[in-house]
Design a protein around this motif. Structure first.
Motif, PDB file in Angstrom:
ATOM      1  N   TRP A  68      -0.974  -1.431  -4.511  1.00 52.75           N
ATOM      2  CA  TRP A  68      -2.175  -0.599  -4.489  1.00 52.75           C
ATOM      3  C   TRP A  68      -1.767   0.820  -4.123  1.00 52.75           C
ATOM      4  CZ3 TRP A  68      -6.732  -3.616  -1.745  1.00 52.75           C
ATOM      5  CH2 TRP A  68      -7.014  -4.772  -2.481  1.00 52.75           C
ATOM      6  N   LEU A  69      -1.916   1.730  -5.064  1.00 54.40           N
ATOM      7  CA  LEU A  69      -1.587   3.132  -4.814  1.00 54.40           C
ATOM      8  C   LEU A  69      -2.882   3.882  -4.522  1.00 54.40           C
ATOM      9  CD1 LEU A  69       0.566   5.298  -4.685  1.00 54.40           C
ATOM     10  CD2 LEU A  69       0.271   5.676  -7.134  1.00 54.40           C
ATOM     11  N   TRP A  70      -3.005   4.362  -3.285  1.00 52.96           N
ATOM     12  CA  TRP A  70      -4.202   5.063  -2.836  1.00 52.96           C
ATOM     13  C   TRP A  70      -3.999   6.555  -3.040  1.00 52.96           C
ATOM     14  CZ3 TRP A  70      -8.482   2.432  -0.989  1.00 52.96           C
ATOM     15  CH2 TRP A  70      -8.293   1.059  -0.751  1.00 52.96           C
ATOM     16  N   ILE A  71      -4.912   7.175  -3.770  1.00 50.16           N
ATOM     17  CA  ILE A  71      -4.796   8.586  -4.110  1.00 50.16           C
ATOM     18  C   ILE A  71      -5.891   9.367  -3.407  1.00 50.16           C
ATOM     19  CG2 ILE A  71      -4.887  10.282  -5.971  1.00 50.16           C
ATOM     20  CD1 ILE A  71      -3.672   8.255  -7.810  1.00 50.16           C
ATOM     21  N   ASN A  72      -5.472  10.343  -2.623  1.00 49.28           N
ATOM     22  CA  ASN A  72      -6.426  11.263  -2.012  1.00 49.28           C
ATOM     23  C   ASN A  72      -6.724  12.362  -3.030  1.00 49.28           C
ATOM     24  OD1 ASN A  72      -8.024  12.117   0.207  1.00 49.28           O
ATOM     25  ND2 ASN A  72      -6.518  13.685   0.700  1.00 49.28           N
ATOM     26  N   VAL A  76      -0.775  -6.310 -11.482  1.00 52.23           N
ATOM     27  CA  VAL A  76       0.151  -6.078 -10.373  1.00 52.23           C
ATOM     28  C   VAL A  76       0.103  -4.651  -9.840  1.00 52.23           C
ATOM     29  CG1 VAL A  76       1.719  -7.929 -11.018  1.00 52.23           C
ATOM     30  CG2 VAL A  76       2.029  -5.653 -12.017  1.00 52.23           C
ATOM     31  N   ILE A  77      -0.454  -3.696 -10.597  1.00 50.19           N
ATOM     32  CA  ILE A  77      -0.564  -2.300 -10.140  1.00 50.19           C
ATOM     33  C   ILE A  77      -2.018  -1.867 -10.244  1.00 50.19           C
ATOM     34  CG2 ILE A  77       0.055   0.093 -10.596  1.00 50.19           C
ATOM     35  CD1 ILE A  77       2.755  -0.829 -11.562  1.00 50.19           C
ATOM     36  N   GLN A  78      -2.559  -1.369  -9.155  1.00 46.71           N
ATOM     37  CA  GLN A  78      -3.924  -0.864  -9.141  1.00 46.71           C
ATOM     38  C   GLN A  78      -3.959   0.479  -8.436  1.00 46.71           C
ATOM     39  OE1 GLN A  78      -6.961  -3.576  -7.831  1.00 46.71           O
ATOM     40  NE2 GLN A  78      -5.896  -5.370  -8.644  1.00 46.71           N
ATOM     41  N   PHE A  79      -4.770   1.386  -8.977  1.00 46.03           N
ATOM     42  CA  PHE A  79      -4.975   2.694  -8.359  1.00 46.03           C
ATOM     43  C   PHE A  79      -6.301   2.684  -7.626  1.00 46.03           C
ATOM     44  CE2 PHE A  79      -2.164   3.450 -11.943  1.00 46.03           C
ATOM     45  CZ  PHE A  79      -1.171   4.222 -11.364  1.00 46.03           C
ATOM     46  N   HIS A 125       0.844  -1.193   0.000  1.00 45.91           N
ATOM     47  CA  HIS A 125       0.000   0.000   0.000  1.00 45.91           C
ATOM     48  C   HIS A 125       0.879   1.243   0.000  1.00 45.91           C
ATOM     49  CE1 HIS A 125      -3.643  -2.335   0.996  1.00 45.91           C
ATOM     50  NE2 HIS A 125      -2.877  -2.995   1.851  1.00 45.91           N
ATOM     51  N   MET A 126       0.424   2.274  -0.709  1.00 41.96           N
ATOM     52  CA  MET A 126       1.089   3.575  -0.692  1.00 41.96           C
ATOM     53  C   MET A 126       0.016   4.653  -0.794  1.00 41.96           C
ATOM     54  SD  MET A 126       4.361   4.863  -2.961  1.00 41.96           S
ATOM     55  CE  MET A 126       5.481   3.711  -2.147  1.00 41.96           C
ATOM     56  N   PHE A 127       0.193   5.735  -0.051  1.00 42.44           N
ATOM     57  CA  PHE A 127      -0.779   6.828  -0.002  1.00 42.44           C
ATOM     58  C   PHE A 127      -0.180   8.047  -0.678  1.00 42.44           C
ATOM     59  CE2 PHE A 127      -2.581  10.567   2.078  1.00 42.44           C
ATOM     60  CZ  PHE A 127      -3.944  10.296   2.059  1.00 42.44           C
ATOM     61  N   TRP A 128      -0.982   8.676  -1.563  1.00 44.10           N
ATOM     62  CA  TRP A 128      -0.480   9.851  -2.269  1.00 44.10           C
ATOM     63  C   TRP A 128      -1.565  10.913  -2.340  1.00 44.10           C
ATOM     64  CZ3 TRP A 128       3.996  11.786  -3.411  1.00 44.10           C
ATOM     65  CH2 TRP A 128       4.096  12.843  -4.321  1.00 44.10           C
ATOM     66  N   ALA A 129      -1.180  12.172  -2.114  1.00 44.27           N
ATOM     67  CA  ALA A 129      -2.096  13.300  -2.195  1.00 44.27           C
ATOM     68  C   ALA A 129      -1.584  14.281  -3.237  1.00 44.27           C
ATOM     69  CB  ALA A 129      -2.238  13.997  -0.843  1.00 44.27           C
ATOM     70  N   GLY A 130      -2.498  14.790  -4.070  1.00 49.87           N
ATOM     71  CA  GLY A 130      -2.128  15.780  -5.051  1.00 49.87           C
ATOM     72  C   GLY A 130      -1.791  15.181  -6.401  1.00 49.87           C
TER      73      GLY A 130
END
Length: 761
Positions: free
Chosen positions: A375-379, A416-419, A332-337
């Motif tokens: 899983w890249l979580w985008i705020n 393998v990569i999901q947003f 998991h990774m969290f990204w904003a902007g």
């Protein structure tokens, strides 16, 4: 024989008619003055946090001083001179303090320890330990704290069974601190490249497990272990040196990767570890929570009601496939902007190092392997804002048009990569431990280390009924330009904001410079990492992280972990492993709820310490994930690792005296043996200023052209769309540029990955 005391107990002898008697006039005079004859008298002070001991100090005897002054100078002048001397000493000390003391050199003060954060009783903490051990989340021989008061050792399916020596009951302690291994034996293979294929290291065996007890023995800063030595053990024991190491003799002690083989050969004799037949004399009168200090001002939490722990299954016993649903392999990774080169490089490093099987056709993927997913979580906007109803559609459009993110929407990476779209309200409502109570604490939602960032009420997340429409909208699936289904998208911030307010702390999206730091998003990510791991399982990584090797054996180790905050015995949760729906996770959420929803790593360190749960959330050495940290804080500079960073900025601007190493050694010269590298923020600093665009070849030329055009629009030099000449490049490449260009070369098909595998389109 008892003889009655003839004296009346007075120190000077017996009394007659209530008057003391003495053997002589000399004895009487000595008795009247001996208590005041000493220049110093002992005093005792309480020690904060220690109830049974007191601090003993020696102080000047005021009576002796007074007696001396009167004897020396008389009854009138003596006391006056004594007072003047004391005043002179006081002003002398004050003057010295004003002269020499600075902000860095202040007088030491005795500060009290942090107040307790504990909200669970001893028996509930015991249940948490028993649940985690039974689930196989404690594959370690480290001791259970004796403060928990276990009288029966918990069975541990993640430890191999051993024959225990029987100890006579009279020599056994009523408290046990070990678990009883009931698992299969461990086999430590020799992981080395075999001739003639020694150009690249082999991948770890599928289903292998890292023995983190061995890793701690060689890497723990508390035992004076060096990062340099730790990395050598990690790369040789993991087979990463390709046989290039010099002869070192037998290195059996450096093997830390094992596989579980067969069934338990020996059954541990638990009878020799049980509580003896007798009990402690004070056991019946003891407070069951003695030694557990409850948080002031709150009641004990209701007793835990935990679901049965999942059955522990070794990798070889997983059916029907190699992936364990209870322990999914999710990063998991969290990204904003807006998407930038920071998550871009994290995703590239993931593809370059992890066993995602991109070197074979999709239909030829090894069925015995469990491929990890990212899983890249985008705020979608500012941390305190509410996603608009079209958040998913907006997110997808932004991802597709952003040159840094568009390449990862290619169908080759869809498995393998999901947003994912981050929705604060939906995530907190989906966490059972928080769902019913978090709204009452919405004012302190952005709590970091006890400091609460206040947010205007209109920016607060909405209630569940307001979010239902947004959640339904977020489940819509849109068709990408490659015909694939997208699971998520990029999003825009709240509408109607004024341009002048875009850079305040509430409306800020992303960190554009050191002075324009998106603090609210950072605080939100402290909460998000625990929510994501608890709800879905897996490992969380901060977005300022790049992978350096395969994590296969870390997935095999089923326990929870973070890593050490440099020299301090605290956590850094930039890397966090937490099992899905675990008892430990329940403890952390309920404890945080009673402590202001504070998930700062320093505060989490207090939660586990107060409850004696630190071994369940293992604090790994930072050499594994943050190898430069100790050097940047002036530790271990006598034997630094390679490369040698004086500060984190050296990754982006490598000093000239050290800049020969990046392109001479390349990827293999960068903290070889570590699992990842955490470069600590620098969101505003490009990885490759000379080529600040995705350089992924003809397949992704549209994204490259868009990024080049954006760079040229802000450049004062004339645009040149011709060939890139070596004269236009920087002569001494920085480490960040070398890492970016290495990963991009793999995607372009010019080099294989770390393990010699060529990407197959």
């Amino acid at each position: 024989m008892f003889l009655p005391q003839r004296s009346n107990g007075h120190a000077g002898g017996p009394r007659y008619n209530d008057l003391p008697t003495h053997s002589s006039a000399v004895r009487e005079k000595w008795h009247r003055h001996h208590h005041n004859s000493s220049w110093f008298i002992p005093i005792s002070l309480p020690i904060p946090g220690v109830r049974t001991r007191r601090l003993r100090l020696m102080a000047l005897n005021p009576s002796r001083l007074h007696q001396f002054s009167v004897t020396r100078f008389g009854r009138r002048i003596g006391p006056l001179l004594l007072c003047m001397g004391l005043l002179a000493a006081f002003f002398t000390v004050f003057a010295l303090h004003k002269r020499f003391a600075t902000q860095e050199k202040t007088w030491p003060t005795l500060s009290a320890s942090d107040p307790s954060t504990l909200v669970y009783r001893r028996d509930d903490i015991q249940r948490i330990w028993e649940w985690e051990v039974a689930a196989g989340h404690y594959p370690s021989s480290r001791k259970i704290p004796t403060q928990l008061g276990f009288t029966t050792p918990p069975p541990n399916p993640a430890l191999p069974a051993r024959k225990a020596a029987t100890i006579p009951s009279r020599f056994r302690s009523p408290i046990v601190s070990n678990t009883v291994g009931t698992g299969a034996k461990r086999v430590y293979p020799d992981i080395q490249a075999q001739p003639p294929n020694v150009a690249y290291p082999p991948r770890p065996p599928p289903g292998s497990v890292a023995d983190l007890d061995v890793v701690m023995d060689h890497c723990d800063f508390s035992t004076n272990q060096y990062v340099r030595d730790c990395l050598e053990v990690l790369r040789i024991g993991g087979g990463l040196d390709n046989g290039a190491h010099h002869r070192r003799g037998k290195m059996e002690d450096w093997k830390y990767i094992y596989t579980e083989d067969g069934v338990a050969e020996n059954v541990t004799d638990t009878e020799g570890m049980l509580k003896p037949a007798f009990a402690l004399k004070t056991e019946g009168d003891m407070d069951p929570n003695i030694g557990f200090t409850k948080k002031r001002g709150v009641e004990w939490e209701p007793h835990l009601h935990l679901a049965p722990p999942p059955k522990y299954r070794p990798y070889k016993d997983l059916q029907p496939g190699p992936c364990d649903e209870e322990h999914p392999r999710l990063f998991h990774m969290f990204w904003a902007g807006p998407f930038t080169d920071k998550p871009y490089l994290a995703l590239l490093s993931f593809l370059y190092t992890q066993n995602v099987q991109l070197h074979v056709d999709p239909e030829e993927v090894d069925p015995n392997l469990c491929r990890p997913q990212f899983w890249l979580w985008i705020n979608p906007g500012p941390a305190a804002s509410v996603p608009n109803p079209s958040a998913v559609r907006d997110m997808y459009e932004a991802l597709k048009t952003n040159p840094w993110s568009a390449p990862f929407l290619h169908p080759r990476f869809k498995d393998v990569i999901q947003f994912k779209l981050w929705n604060t309200t939906e995530q907190l409502d989906g966490t059972p431990e928080l769902a019913e109570e978090w709204r009452a604490m919405s004012d302190s939602l952005f709590n970091s280390g006890g400091f609460v960032e206040k947010v205007p009420q209109k920016q607060q997340p909405l209630a569940a009924e307001t979010e239902e429409a947004e959640i339904e909208e977020s489940t819509e699936v849109e068709e990408g330009e490659d015909g694939e289904n997208a699971t998520a998208a990029a999003a825009q911030g709240p509408t109607g904001s004024n341009k002048s307010d875009e850079d305040d702390k509430v409306n800020r999206v992303g960190s554009k410079s050191a002075s324009s730091y998106d603090r609210l998003s950072v605080i939100l990510s402290d909460l998000a990492r625990f929510v994501l791991c608890h709800r879905y399982g897996g490992i969380y990584l901060d977005a300022d992280t790049i992978f350096l090797r395969d994590w296969e054996e870390l997935w095999g180790w089923k326990g929870a972990f973070a890593y050490r905050w440099s020299r301090l015995e605290k956590y850094n949760t930039a890397v966090l492993r937490l099992n899905k729906g675990s008892a430990l996770g329940t403890f952390l959420f309920r404890t945080a709820l009673k402590n202001g929803l504070d998930f700062h790593p320093m505060t989490v360190s207090r939660y586990t310490k107060d409850a004696y749960l630190e071994n369940l959330l293992l604090r790994l050495p930072d050499a594994l994930f943050d190898s430069a940290w100790l050097n940047t804080e002036y530790y271990q500079r006598d034997r630094p690792p390679q490369p040698y960073f004086n500060e984190f900025g050296d990754f982006f601007n490598t000093p000239k005296e050290n800049s020969a190493a990046p392109h001479a050694l390349g990827f293999n010269g960068f903290f070889k043996g570590a699992y990842s590298y955490h470069f600590h923020n620098f969101w505003w600093q490009p990885f490759d200023p000379q080529r600040n665009w995705p350089d992924l070849g003809p397949r992704f030329i549209a994204a490259e052209r868009a990024a080049r055009a954006s760079v040229e629009a802000t450049s004062t030099e004339p645009a040149d769309h011709g060939e890139d000449w070596i004269a236009e490049d920087k002569r001494d490449l920085d480490w960040s540029s070398v890492m970016k260009r290495t990963f991009e070369s793999y995607i372009r098909g010019e080099i294989p990955n770390l393990y010699g595998e060529w990407l197959k389109w």
